[in-house]
Design an enzyme around this catalytic site. Structure first.
Site, PDB file in Angstrom:
ATOM      1  N   ALA A 265       1.148   1.438  -9.204  1.00 59.64           N
ATOM      2  CA  ALA A 265       1.536  -0.004  -9.956  1.00 59.64           C
ATOM      3  C   ALA A 265       0.968  -1.147  -9.434  1.00 59.64           C
ATOM      4  CB  ALA A 265       3.156  -0.162 -10.234  1.00 59.64           C
TER       5      ALA A 265
ATOM      6  N   ILE B  82      -9.334   7.433   3.323  1.00 57.86           N
ATOM      7  CA  ILE B  82     -10.112   6.591   4.431  1.00 57.86           C
ATOM      8  C   ILE B  82      -9.294   7.099   5.910  1.00 57.86           C
ATOM      9  CG2 ILE B  82     -11.074   4.692   5.543  1.00 57.86           C
ATOM     10  CD1 ILE B  82     -12.180   5.448   2.672  1.00 57.86           C
TER      11      ILE B  82
ATOM     12  N   SER C  28      -7.096   0.656  -4.726  1.00 57.35           N
ATOM     13  CA  SER C  28      -7.153   2.046  -4.133  1.00 57.35           C
ATOM     14  C   SER C  28      -7.593   3.045  -5.293  1.00 57.35           C
ATOM     15  CB  SER C  28      -5.874   2.390  -3.903  1.00 57.35           C
ATOM     16  OG  SER C  28      -5.618   3.771  -3.562  1.00 57.35           O
TER      17      SER C  28
ATOM     18  N   VAL D 184       2.591 -11.245   4.548  1.00 59.72           N
ATOM     19  CA  VAL D 184       1.931 -11.669   3.418  1.00 59.72           C
ATOM     20  C   VAL D 184       2.929 -11.787   2.200  1.00 59.72           C
ATOM     21  CG1 VAL D 184      -0.430 -11.182   4.039  1.00 59.72           C
ATOM     22  CG2 VAL D 184       0.981  -9.305   2.638  1.00 59.72           C
TER      23      VAL D 184
ATOM     24  N   LYS E 135      -1.530  -1.217  -7.049  1.00 63.00           N
ATOM     25  CA  LYS E 135      -2.822  -1.142  -6.813  1.00 63.00           C
ATOM     26  C   LYS E 135      -3.691  -1.377  -8.019  1.00 63.00           C
ATOM     27  CE  LYS E 135      -3.460  -0.771  -2.372  1.00 63.00           C
ATOM     28  NZ  LYS E 135      -3.939  -1.786  -1.575  1.00 63.00           N
TER      29      LYS E 135
ATOM     30  N   TYR F 186       3.003   2.448  -5.310  1.00 64.63           N
ATOM     31  CA  TYR F 186       1.678   2.147  -4.737  1.00 64.63           C
ATOM     32  C   TYR F 186       0.558   1.921  -6.040  1.00 64.63           C
ATOM     33  CZ  TYR F 186      -2.186   2.605  -1.435  1.00 64.63           C
ATOM     34  OH  TYR F 186      -3.210   2.400  -0.838  1.00 64.63           O
TER      35      TYR F 186
HETATM   36  P1  NDP Z   1      -2.845   0.567   7.866  1.00 69.06           P
HETATM   37  O1  NDP Z   1      -1.558   0.862   7.691  1.00 69.06           O
HETATM   38  O2  NDP Z   1      -3.598   1.471   8.887  1.00 69.06           O
HETATM   39  O3  NDP Z   1      -3.209  -0.837   8.139  1.00 69.06           O
HETATM   40  C1  NDP Z   1      -2.554  -1.867   7.400  1.00 69.06           C
HETATM   41  C2  NDP Z   1      -2.240  -3.125   8.247  1.00 69.06           C
HETATM   42  O4  NDP Z   1      -1.698  -3.980   7.412  1.00 69.06           O
HETATM   43  C3  NDP Z   1      -1.385  -2.984   9.426  1.00 69.06           C
HETATM   44  O5  NDP Z   1      -1.928  -3.721  10.483  1.00 69.06           O
HETATM   45  C4  NDP Z   1       0.057  -3.548   9.061  1.00 69.06           C
HETATM   46  O6  NDP Z   1       0.816  -4.018  10.010  1.00 69.06           O
HETATM   47  C5  NDP Z   1      -0.651  -4.804   7.960  1.00 69.06           C
HETATM   48  N1  NDP Z   1       0.517  -5.127   7.257  1.00 69.06           N
HETATM   49  C6  NDP Z   1       1.451  -4.332   6.556  1.00 69.06           C
HETATM   50  N2  NDP Z   1       2.478  -5.046   5.881  1.00 69.06           N
HETATM   51  C7  NDP Z   1       2.001  -6.504   6.157  1.00 69.06           C
HETATM   52  C8  NDP Z   1       2.558  -7.769   5.645  1.00 69.06           C
HETATM   53  N3  NDP Z   1       3.569  -7.662   4.992  1.00 69.06           N
HETATM   54  N4  NDP Z   1       1.894  -8.811   6.281  1.00 69.06           N
HETATM   55  C9  NDP Z   1       0.629  -8.785   7.012  1.00 69.06           C
HETATM   56  N5  NDP Z   1       0.471  -7.514   7.467  1.00 69.06           N
HETATM   57  C10 NDP Z   1       0.926  -6.348   6.882  1.00 69.06           C
HETATM   58  O7  NDP Z   1      -3.634   0.832   6.385  1.00 69.06           O
HETATM   59  P2  NDP Z   1      -5.093   1.018   6.170  1.00 69.06           P
HETATM   60  O8  NDP Z   1      -6.152   0.475   6.985  1.00 69.06           O
HETATM   61  O9  NDP Z   1      -5.035   2.424   6.008  1.00 69.06           O
HETATM   62  O10 NDP Z   1      -5.088   0.255   4.662  1.00 69.06           O
HETATM   63  C11 NDP Z   1      -5.664  -1.060   4.389  1.00 69.06           C
HETATM   64  C12 NDP Z   1      -5.798  -1.468   2.911  1.00 69.06           C
HETATM   65  O11 NDP Z   1      -6.454  -0.338   2.442  1.00 69.06           O
HETATM   66  C13 NDP Z   1      -4.307  -1.276   2.404  1.00 69.06           C
HETATM   67  O12 NDP Z   1      -4.107  -2.323   1.250  1.00 69.06           O
HETATM   68  C14 NDP Z   1      -4.408   0.300   1.798  1.00 69.06           C
HETATM   69  O13 NDP Z   1      -3.352   0.293   0.646  1.00 69.06           O
HETATM   70  C15 NDP Z   1      -5.786   0.120   1.092  1.00 69.06           C
HETATM   71  N6  NDP Z   1      -6.331   1.833   0.986  1.00 69.06           N
HETATM   72  C16 NDP Z   1      -6.290   2.584   2.023  1.00 69.06           C
HETATM   73  C17 NDP Z   1      -6.697   3.748   1.769  1.00 69.06           C
HETATM   74  C18 NDP Z   1      -6.712   4.726   2.967  1.00 69.06           C
HETATM   75  O14 NDP Z   1      -7.065   6.052   2.691  1.00 69.06           O
HETATM   76  N7  NDP Z   1      -6.466   4.367   4.179  1.00 69.06           N
HETATM   77  C19 NDP Z   1      -7.222   4.151   0.487  1.00 69.06           C
HETATM   78  C20 NDP Z   1      -7.056   3.273  -0.489  1.00 69.06           C
HETATM   79  C21 NDP Z   1      -6.682   2.143  -0.207  1.00 69.06           C
HETATM   80  P3  NDP Z   1       2.194  -3.385  10.465  1.00 69.06           P
HETATM   81  O15 NDP Z   1       2.022  -3.108  11.845  1.00 69.06           O
HETATM   82  O16 NDP Z   1       3.138  -4.728  10.235  1.00 69.06           O
HETATM   83  O17 NDP Z   1       2.312  -2.419   9.316  1.00 69.06           O
END
Ligand code: NDP
Length: 251
Positions: A163, A194, A149, A61, A165, A161
């Protein structure tokens, strides 16, 4: 929006919250275009989605050419585009500076800053722009949901992060105003902590410290974020706002 038979893109769908989003939207009858950088992870998410129509796309992305080409492919494959969940995100935590015995020993590097801005802010911008362009051209309206977030309020060790979010929450308001004329609604969800690989990779002591001030006393489950996203799709009055789903925690 009734998501049945609608085409929805979920970014970062390979695991964590993205996988839960895919499973929820598939259960509700949506057709899914799943983006991630890892093909094997996408395969597993596809498997979890049951009999729904699901296609996976390797897309970074943060790369403009990758995003533009992948959205074009999605529209060519499905013939429509109705929704986007901007979920892909990474962390590269570090204090702005670390000082020991009066000497600065560490700084957040530009690489740490830039990596998070590239994926978490520029990635949201690029996917939001391409989704909006296709939705406006197709003329059926649509819904964009950005995952922000709780850290957007300012979390120690997360200059980059926070900045990004905070920027995502702000973009949500701008896009809601700009895109309403095209019948595109834009909402955001700000999750608390989460239970996903991102959080489970933390050291146990750090996790315990992080959980201590949570009023409900537990981590959220990815499905609870998927439920909030589902609400934004369903509620036709919801736009330009950010739903906080955080067990009552305040930064
Ligand atoms: P994870 O790290 O578990 O999953 C994130 C996914 O995004 C992975 O599959 C990762 O793939 C993919 N990804 C990373 N970079 C890219 C990229 N450049 N292009 C396409 N895909 C990519 O994260 P979470 O499920 O925990 O988080 C999901 C969202 O929720 C994020 O935006 C996070 O900031 C937000 N969030 C999460 C919280 C939490 O407590 N978990 C709290 C608040 C917000 P890869 O294997 O390549 O890394």
């Amino acid at each position: 929006m009734d998501v049945r038979d609608k085409t929805i893109v979920v970014t970062g769908a390979g695991r964590g919250i993205g996988r839960a989003l895919a499973v929820q939207l598939a259960r509700e009858g949506a057709q899914l275009a799943l983006f991630d950088t890892h093909a094997e992870d996408l395969q597993q998410t596809r498997g979890a989605c049951g009999p729904a129509t699901v296609r996976s796309y390797r897309c970074d992305v943060a790369q403009e050419a990758s995003v533009t080409a992948t959205f074009e492919q999605v529209v060519a494959d499905f013939g429509r585009l109705d929704g986007l969940v901007n979920n892909a995100g990474i962390v590269r935590d570090a204090l702005l500076i670390k000082v020991k015995d009066g000497r600065v020993t560490e700084r957040m590097s530009l690489a740490q800053w830039q990596a998070v801005i590239d994926v978490n802010l520029t990635g949201v911008f690029l996917c939001g722009r391409e989704a909006a362009a296709h939705m406006a051209a197709l003329g059926h309206g649509g819904v964009i949901v950005n995952i922000s977030s709780i850290s957007r309020a300012g979390n120690i060790g997360q200059s980059n992060y926070t900045a990004a979010k905070a920027g995502v929450a702000a973009l949500t308001v701008v896009w809601a105003k700009e895109l309403a004329r095209h019948r595109i609604r834009v909402g955001a969800v700000a999750p608390g902590f989460i239970r996903t690989p991102m959080v489970e990779s933390m050291k146990p002591e750090a996790l315990a410290k992080m959980m201590a001030p949570i009023p409900l006393g537990r981590l959220g489950e990815p499905q609870e974020i998927a439920h909030a996203v589902s609400f934004i799709f369903a509620n036709e009055l919801f736009t330009g706002r950010c739903l906080e789903v955080d067990a009552g925690l305040r930064m």
